[in-house]
Structure formats: structure tokens, C-alpha cells
Design an enzyme around this catalytic site. Sequence first.
Site, PDB file in Angstrom:
ATOM      1  N   LEU A   1      11.127   1.145   7.277  1.00 30.81           N
ATOM      2  CA  LEU A   1      10.590   1.608   6.005  1.00 30.81           C
ATOM      3  C   LEU A   1      11.297   2.920   5.647  1.00 30.81           C
ATOM      4  O   LEU A   1      11.441   3.799   6.501  1.00 30.81           O
ATOM      5  CB  LEU A   1       9.081   1.861   6.122  1.00 30.81           C
ATOM      6  CG  LEU A   1       8.438   2.305   4.814  1.00 30.81           C
ATOM      7  CD1 LEU A   1       8.263   1.112   3.875  1.00 30.81           C
ATOM      8  CD2 LEU A   1       7.096   2.966   5.067  1.00 30.81           C
TER       9      LEU A   1
ATOM     10  N   TYR B   1       0.829  -1.206   0.000  1.00 34.56           N
ATOM     11  CA  TYR B   1       0.000   0.000   0.000  1.00 34.56           C
ATOM     12  C   TYR B   1       0.858   1.248   0.000  1.00 34.56           C
ATOM     13  O   TYR B   1       2.084   1.185   0.203  1.00 34.56           O
ATOM     14  CB  TYR B   1      -0.952  -0.007   1.202  1.00 34.56           C
ATOM     15  CG  TYR B   1      -0.287   0.309   2.539  1.00 34.56           C
ATOM     16  CD1 TYR B   1       0.537  -0.612   3.170  1.00 34.56           C
ATOM     17  CD2 TYR B   1      -0.484   1.538   3.167  1.00 34.56           C
ATOM     18  CE1 TYR B   1       1.149  -0.325   4.393  1.00 34.56           C
ATOM     19  CE2 TYR B   1       0.109   1.834   4.390  1.00 34.56           C
ATOM     20  CZ  TYR B   1       0.927   0.897   4.989  1.00 34.56           C
ATOM     21  OH  TYR B   1       1.524   1.182   6.189  1.00 34.56           O
TER      22      TYR B   1
ATOM     23  N   GLU C   1      12.070   2.441  14.423  1.00 37.81           N
ATOM     24  CA  GLU C   1      11.138   3.442  13.877  1.00 37.81           C
ATOM     25  C   GLU C   1       9.853   3.396  14.682  1.00 37.81           C
ATOM     26  O   GLU C   1       9.661   2.520  15.531  1.00 37.81           O
ATOM     27  CB  GLU C   1      10.858   3.198  12.396  1.00 37.81           C
ATOM     28  CG  GLU C   1      10.170   1.888  12.105  1.00 37.81           C
ATOM     29  CD  GLU C   1       9.917   1.655  10.610  1.00 37.81           C
ATOM     30  OE1 GLU C   1       9.773   2.622   9.850  1.00 37.81           O
ATOM     31  OE2 GLU C   1       9.851   0.473  10.225  1.00 37.81           O
TER      32      GLU C   1
ATOM     33  N   LYS D   1       6.538  -2.048   1.944  1.00 42.58           N
ATOM     34  CA  LYS D   1       5.344  -1.463   2.583  1.00 42.58           C
ATOM     35  C   LYS D   1       4.151  -2.403   2.407  1.00 42.58           C
ATOM     36  O   LYS D   1       3.252  -2.162   1.597  1.00 42.58           O
ATOM     37  CB  LYS D   1       5.062  -0.076   1.989  1.00 42.58           C
ATOM     38  CG  LYS D   1       4.195   0.788   2.876  1.00 42.58           C
ATOM     39  CD  LYS D   1       4.283   2.227   2.451  1.00 42.58           C
ATOM     40  CE  LYS D   1       3.258   3.108   3.123  1.00 42.58           C
ATOM     41  NZ  LYS D   1       3.299   3.096   4.580  1.00 42.58           N
TER      42      LYS D   1
HETATM   43  N1  PMP Z   1       7.577   3.689   9.000  1.00 47.80           N
HETATM   44  C1  PMP Z   1       6.407   3.023   9.011  1.00 47.80           C
HETATM   45  C2  PMP Z   1       6.337   1.686   9.695  1.00 47.80           C
HETATM   46  C3  PMP Z   1       5.273   3.576   8.402  1.00 47.80           C
HETATM   47  O1  PMP Z   1       4.099   2.910   8.404  1.00 47.80           O
HETATM   48  C4  PMP Z   1       5.366   4.857   7.804  1.00 47.80           C
HETATM   49  C5  PMP Z   1       4.150   5.516   7.212  1.00 47.80           C
HETATM   50  N2  PMP Z   1       3.784   4.970   5.997  1.00 47.80           N
HETATM   51  C6  PMP Z   1       6.609   5.523   7.813  1.00 47.80           C
HETATM   52  C7  PMP Z   1       7.692   4.901   8.419  1.00 47.80           C
HETATM   53  C8  PMP Z   1       6.778   6.869   7.187  1.00 47.80           C
HETATM   54  O2  PMP Z   1       6.753   6.789   5.796  1.00 47.80           O
HETATM   55  P1  PMP Z   1       6.228   7.986   4.886  1.00 47.80           P
HETATM   56  O3  PMP Z   1       7.045   9.195   5.248  1.00 47.80           O
HETATM   57  O4  PMP Z   1       6.486   7.529   3.503  1.00 47.80           O
HETATM   58  O5  PMP Z   1       4.779   8.163   5.202  1.00 47.80           O
END
Ligand code: PMP
Length: 287
Positions: A207, A33, A182, A149
Site C-alpha cells: 500500500l 477504507y 511491508e 486499500k
Molecule cells: N500498509 C498497510 C498494509 C496498511 O494497512 C497501512 C495503514 N493504513 C499502511 C501501509 C500505511 O499507510 P498510511 O501511512 O496511509 O496509514
Amino acid sequence: MSRIAYVNGQYVRHSEAAVHVEDRGFQFADGVYEVCEVRHGMIVDLTRHLSRLDRSLSELRMAAPMSRAALTFVIREVLRRNRVKNGIFYMQVTRGAARRDHYFPAEGTPPTITITAKSTDPSAAAKKYANGIKVITLPENRWDRVDIKTVGLLPNVLAKQQAKEAGAQDAIFIDRDGIVMEGASSNVWIVTPDGELVTRPAEHGILKGITRTTLIDVAKKLGLKVVEREFKTEEMLAAREVFFTSATGICVPIVEIDGKPVANGHPGTVSSSIRDTFFDVAEKTAI
Ligand code: PMP
């Protein structure tokens, strides 16, 4: 006005939008996603989000549902039909619907694609920025491909719920060596006592957030030094500022970790100046 969702080639009423009971996303979390922010009628960092979707699909050997141009058209159409000016769209692609069996379905099984959109309340974000949020730390218990993701977010769901029940808003995963990984849905940054912006490398273990990548460009513009290195919980607790980045929150100050205040317990100035500059630097695509 009723909400509209896109499901496998059709725009349908949100309340009636559905996928097959044997969709592999539902049966196996066999899907990926993206969530992307929309601000003042502009999609934020669309190219980077679509590139990460391509990467997630290819890491899982899943077919792209359509060309990038077609996907961009559908995303904009969903946003238009829902009249979203400030909000998000959510896009999910799964390995399709097939009789339940762990092996990949037959070659040529069409992927499932759904896109939904919603408006969000800017005052809720403003409140978070003004007050900051409280988080708890939890042991990392996810698989080692969190760089993809996927919709398999059960550890993240349980972590957020645990945070809520502890009177906090979010959780940070810490590995067995005490290294900060994270957040449950965000990347973590600290500002050291020397004023350096530190975030852990994103090649594996987390991620690679799109907001994280754009924030590195923002920091350059602001003349801030960014260092990509690992850091431990103790260093985070002694930081001048700690904040999360994600597409939905951009840059959210963390003011309390496991019941202990970060610095003076109030949001810092680095995170607010980053937020002020973020949209000037990010890519903007008109709906
Ligand atoms: N880490 C995780 C586990 C996430 O779910 C997200 C949000 N999608 C992020 C980091 C941040 O990613 P982004 O800046 O692309 O939203």
C-alpha cells in the site's frame, strides 16, 4: 458523552450504528477504507487520504458516495460531534447492500458509507516511541492488489495475532525472494549504515502509505537522502535503524526482529527527528 457515527446520511449513536446484513462489505469484503489522524484539532494529510480513497474506489469500479466537499463536511461533523482533538477517523465505503450474489449489484445500488471517530491516548504513542516495538517476519500470503486499500484484511489480522502470540507487537511480510514488503498495517523503512533512508517502491506489492509519501517531504526538509529500492531481510537486520510508518503511529521504531536486536536494541535518532518535524510538513485541515 455518547459516541456518534455517520451511516448512510445519518448521524446515529455509535452503539446503534449498523449496516444491512447483506451489505457487500460484510458478505464479500467488497469495500475500501481510510484511516486518518487528527492532532491538536487538525486533520492530518486529508487531501492525500481522500485522493487515495478515490483511487481505491476507481480501481474497484465503485461509485463515490458523495462529492469531496460533502465528504469533508461530514468528516469534520463526525469529529466535532465526537469532540475529537487527538485521535482518528475511520471511513469505509462498500458496494452497497444487495441480495447476496458475487456479480456486482444492479447499476444505481447506492454505496454504503460509514464514518466513525475516536480519541486516542497520546501517552500510549509516547510509550511506543520511547521503547520501540518488536516484530516478527512472515511469508507474504496476500493477493497482488494490496495497493488498493480494501477491507479484506484477513492475512493482516492473522499476521498481527501471530505476532502477539509470539510476544511481539507486529509483523512484516517478506516475499519468496526474501524481499521486505511491508508491515501488517504500516510501511517499512531502514536507515543504512551510510545514513541513507531506504523504503521499497510503492507502485505495486504494497500500500502506498500517505505517511510514507509525506515522510519523503520531511526527509527533504531534514536534508536526509531517501532511496526507493527493494531490500532484503538480511539488510534490514543489519540496518542502523528500522521503523514503520502509518497514519496512526506516524513513525514507530522497531527494536527487535524475530528475536534479534536492531543495532543496539534501542530506538534511533533518525526516526525521532522525523517525528519531531512530521507535523510541520504535513497538510493540516482544521476541524
Ligand atoms: N500498509 C498497510 C498494509 C496498511 O494497512 C497501512 C495503514 N493504513 C499502511 C501501509 C500505511 O499507510 P498510511 O501511512 O496511509 O496509514
